[in-house]
Design a protein around this motif. Structure first.
Motif, PDB file in Angstrom:
ATOM      1  N   GLU A   1      -8.880 -14.432   0.546  1.00 28.70           N
ATOM      2  CA  GLU A   1      -7.472 -14.365   0.919  1.00 28.70           C
ATOM      3  C   GLU A   1      -6.770 -15.635   0.468  1.00 28.70           C
ATOM      4  OE1 GLU A   1      -5.445 -12.416   4.820  1.00 28.70           O
ATOM      5  OE2 GLU A   1      -6.994 -13.895   5.179  1.00 28.70           O
ATOM      6  N   SER A   2      -5.500 -15.524   0.132  1.00 34.76           N
ATOM      7  CA  SER A   2      -4.736 -16.686  -0.305  1.00 34.76           C
ATOM      8  C   SER A   2      -4.459 -17.609   0.872  1.00 34.76           C
ATOM      9  CB  SER A   2      -3.426 -16.243  -0.963  1.00 34.76           C
ATOM     10  OG  SER A   2      -2.673 -15.429  -0.100  1.00 34.76           O
ATOM     11  N   ASP A   3      -4.118 -18.867   0.560  1.00 29.50           N
ATOM     12  CA  ASP A   3      -3.755 -19.836   1.589  1.00 29.50           C
ATOM     13  C   ASP A   3      -2.632 -19.266   2.440  1.00 29.50           C
ATOM     14  OD1 ASP A   3      -5.613 -21.641   0.648  1.00 29.50           O
ATOM     15  OD2 ASP A   3      -4.156 -22.813  -0.501  1.00 29.50           O
ATOM     16  N   GLY A   4      -2.713 -19.497   3.721  1.00 28.96           N
ATOM     17  CA  GLY A   4      -1.692 -18.981   4.621  1.00 28.96           C
ATOM     18  C   GLY A   4      -1.982 -17.569   5.085  1.00 28.96           C
ATOM     19  N   GLY A   5      -3.017 -16.961   4.519  1.00 25.23           N
ATOM     20  CA  GLY A   5      -3.408 -15.617   4.919  1.00 25.23           C
ATOM     21  C   GLY A   5      -2.447 -14.552   4.431  1.00 25.23           C
ATOM     22  N   LEU A   6      -2.840 -13.318   4.635  1.00 19.76           N
ATOM     23  CA  LEU A   6      -2.004 -12.183   4.267  1.00 19.76           C
ATOM     24  C   LEU A   6      -2.089 -11.094   5.324  1.00 19.76           C
ATOM     25  CD1 LEU A   6      -0.163 -10.687   2.273  1.00 19.76           C
ATOM     26  CD2 LEU A   6      -2.207  -9.886   1.098  1.00 19.76           C
ATOM     27  N   LEU A   7      -3.297 -10.751   5.729  1.00 19.36           N
ATOM     28  CA  LEU A   7      -3.486  -9.630   6.637  1.00 19.36           C
ATOM     29  C   LEU A   7      -3.668 -10.076   8.077  1.00 19.36           C
ATOM     30  CD1 LEU A   7      -5.980  -7.548   4.497  1.00 19.36           C
ATOM     31  CD2 LEU A   7      -3.521  -7.205   4.716  1.00 19.36           C
ATOM     32  N   GLU A   8      -3.134  -9.274   8.983  1.00 23.52           N
ATOM     33  CA  GLU A   8      -3.369  -9.472  10.407  1.00 23.52           C
ATOM     34  C   GLU A   8      -4.469  -8.521  10.855  1.00 23.52           C
ATOM     35  OE1 GLU A   8       0.333  -9.267  12.557  1.00 23.52           O
ATOM     36  OE2 GLU A   8       1.202 -10.891  11.367  1.00 23.52           O
ATOM     37  N   ALA A   9      -4.987  -8.733  12.041  1.00 21.66           N
ATOM     38  CA  ALA A   9      -6.093  -7.933  12.570  1.00 21.66           C
ATOM     39  C   ALA A   9      -5.783  -6.437  12.481  1.00 21.66           C
ATOM     40  CB  ALA A   9      -6.373  -8.321  14.017  1.00 21.66           C
TER      41      ALA A   9
ATOM     42  N   PRO B   1      -4.381   9.446   0.870  1.00 16.45           N
ATOM     43  CA  PRO B   1      -3.234   8.740   0.284  1.00 16.45           C
ATOM     44  C   PRO B   1      -1.894   9.445   0.461  1.00 16.45           C
ATOM     45  CG  PRO B   1      -4.767   9.456  -1.425  1.00 16.45           C
ATOM     46  CD  PRO B   1      -5.398   9.764  -0.121  1.00 16.45           C
ATOM     47  N   GLY B   2      -1.912  10.739   0.793  1.00 18.63           N
ATOM     48  CA  GLY B   2      -0.661  11.433   1.048  1.00 18.63           C
ATOM     49  C   GLY B   2       0.072  10.865   2.256  1.00 18.63           C
ATOM     50  N   GLU B   3      -0.654  10.184   3.133  1.00 17.47           N
ATOM     51  CA  GLU B   3      -0.069   9.566   4.327  1.00 17.47           C
ATOM     52  C   GLU B   3       0.784   8.338   3.994  1.00 17.47           C
ATOM     53  OE1 GLU B   3      -0.626  10.421   7.829  1.00 17.47           O
ATOM     54  OE2 GLU B   3      -1.103  12.304   6.817  1.00 17.47           O
ATOM     55  N   VAL B   4       0.657   7.822   2.786  1.00 17.17           N
ATOM     56  CA  VAL B   4       1.416   6.621   2.404  1.00 17.17           C
ATOM     57  C   VAL B   4       2.915   6.861   2.558  1.00 17.17           C
ATOM     58  CG1 VAL B   4       2.040   5.143   0.442  1.00 17.17           C
ATOM     59  CG2 VAL B   4      -0.350   5.679   0.890  1.00 17.17           C
ATOM     60  N   HIS B   5       3.368   8.043   2.170  1.00 12.13           N
ATOM     61  CA  HIS B   5       4.807   8.325   2.229  1.00 12.13           C
ATOM     62  C   HIS B   5       5.309   8.464   3.660  1.00 12.13           C
ATOM     63  CE1 HIS B   5       5.013   8.683  -2.090  1.00 12.13           C
ATOM     64  NE2 HIS B   5       3.937   9.453  -2.049  1.00 12.13           N
ATOM     65  N   SER B   6       4.506   9.024   4.550  1.00 12.93           N
ATOM     66  CA  SER B   6       4.969   9.218   5.927  1.00 12.93           C
ATOM     67  C   SER B   6       4.690   8.005   6.826  1.00 12.93           C
ATOM     68  CB  SER B   6       4.326  10.464   6.533  1.00 12.93           C
ATOM     69  OG  SER B   6       2.922  10.350   6.581  1.00 12.93           O
ATOM     70  N   LYS B   7       3.582   7.307   6.597  1.00 14.55           N
ATOM     71  CA  LYS B   7       3.215   6.178   7.451  1.00 14.55           C
ATOM     72  C   LYS B   7       3.640   4.831   6.902  1.00 14.55           C
ATOM     73  CE  LYS B   7      -0.807   8.177   9.701  1.00 14.55           C
ATOM     74  NZ  LYS B   7      -2.253   8.053   9.929  1.00 14.55           N
ATOM     75  N   GLY B   8       3.732   4.715   5.579  1.00 14.58           N
ATOM     76  CA  GLY B   8       3.991   3.418   4.981  1.00 14.58           C
ATOM     77  C   GLY B   8       2.750   2.542   5.074  1.00 14.58           C
ATOM     78  N   VAL B   9       2.931   1.258   4.850  1.00 10.33           N
ATOM     79  CA  VAL B   9       1.828   0.301   4.861  1.00 10.33           C
ATOM     80  C   VAL B   9       2.267  -0.927   5.656  1.00 10.33           C
ATOM     81  CG1 VAL B   9       0.299  -1.115   3.427  1.00 10.33           C
ATOM     82  CG2 VAL B   9       1.173   1.043   2.532  1.00 10.33           C
ATOM     83  N   VAL B  10       1.383  -1.432   6.496  1.00  9.04           N
ATOM     84  CA  VAL B  10       1.669  -2.659   7.236  1.00  9.04           C
ATOM     85  C   VAL B  10       0.811  -3.771   6.649  1.00  9.04           C
ATOM     86  CG1 VAL B  10       1.650  -3.813   9.478  1.00  9.04           C
ATOM     87  CG2 VAL B  10       2.230  -1.374   9.329  1.00  9.04           C
ATOM     88  N   VAL B  11       1.467  -4.833   6.204  1.00  9.73           N
ATOM     89  CA  VAL B  11       0.785  -6.007   5.646  1.00  9.73           C
ATOM     90  C   VAL B  11       1.479  -7.242   6.209  1.00  9.73           C
ATOM     91  CG1 VAL B  11       0.298  -7.311   3.541  1.00  9.73           C
ATOM     92  CG2 VAL B  11       0.098  -4.824   3.520  1.00  9.73           C
ATOM     93  N   GLY B  12       0.691  -8.134   6.766  1.00  6.26           N
ATOM     94  CA  GLY B  12       1.244  -9.356   7.329  1.00  6.26           C
ATOM     95  C   GLY B  12       2.199  -9.105   8.485  1.00  6.26           C
ATOM     96  N   GLY B  13       1.973  -8.001   9.212  1.00  4.11           N
ATOM     97  CA  GLY B  13       2.836  -7.671  10.333  1.00  4.11           C
ATOM     98  C   GLY B  13       4.142  -7.011   9.943  1.00  4.11           C
TER      99      GLY B  13
END
Length: 128
Positions: free
Chosen positions: A34-42, A55-67
């Motif tokens: 992971e890069s300095d400062g982190g990227l992903l949360e628990a 992957p069809g869920e990507v459109h309905s759920k989206g993606v959570v990264v870094g909160g």
């Protein structure tokens, strides 16, 4: 072959095409580099792994990264793209890893996607 941390530091963040990056395990979402400062949360890595299973869920759920919640733009068995305003994430899957690149306004989404894809290709070539 470079270490996974070197891929994050040099081949992802070092290109200035992504601001932060991570490489996680494709089975459980555990962080390998992971890069300095982190990227992903628990729990975010595991949620990304689950998206690649459906992957069809990507459109309905989206993606959570870094909160942050990103709107899903593209999702298939090899890659996911999501945006939030001018910021976004480009994500690519190999057999053993998932490469995640986060870009911000002023960084070109196409460059981020290409950079993440190139790292994924290199990892595939090296047995990942």
């Amino acid at each position: 072959m470079a270490t996974l941390q070197e891929y994050v530091d040099k081949e992802l963040v070092g290109t200035n095409n992504v601001r932060r990056a991570a490489i996680i395990h494709a089975d459980d979402g555990g962080t390998w580099a992971e890069s300095d400062g982190g990227l992903l949360e628990a729990g975010e890595g595991a949620a990304i792994v689950a998206l690649f299973k459906d992957p069809g869920e990507v459109h309905s759920k989206g993606v959570v990264v870094g909160g942050e919640q990103f709107v899903g733009v593209k999702g298939d068995e090899k890659s996911i793209c999501a945006t939030k305003g001018a910021d976004g994430v480009a994500i690519a899957r190999t057999d053993r890893t998932i490469v995640i690149g986060y870009y911000q306004e002023g960084e070109a989404p196409c460059d981020a996607l290409l950079t993440v894809g190139n790292v994924a290709d290199s990892l595939r070539e090296n047995g990942y």
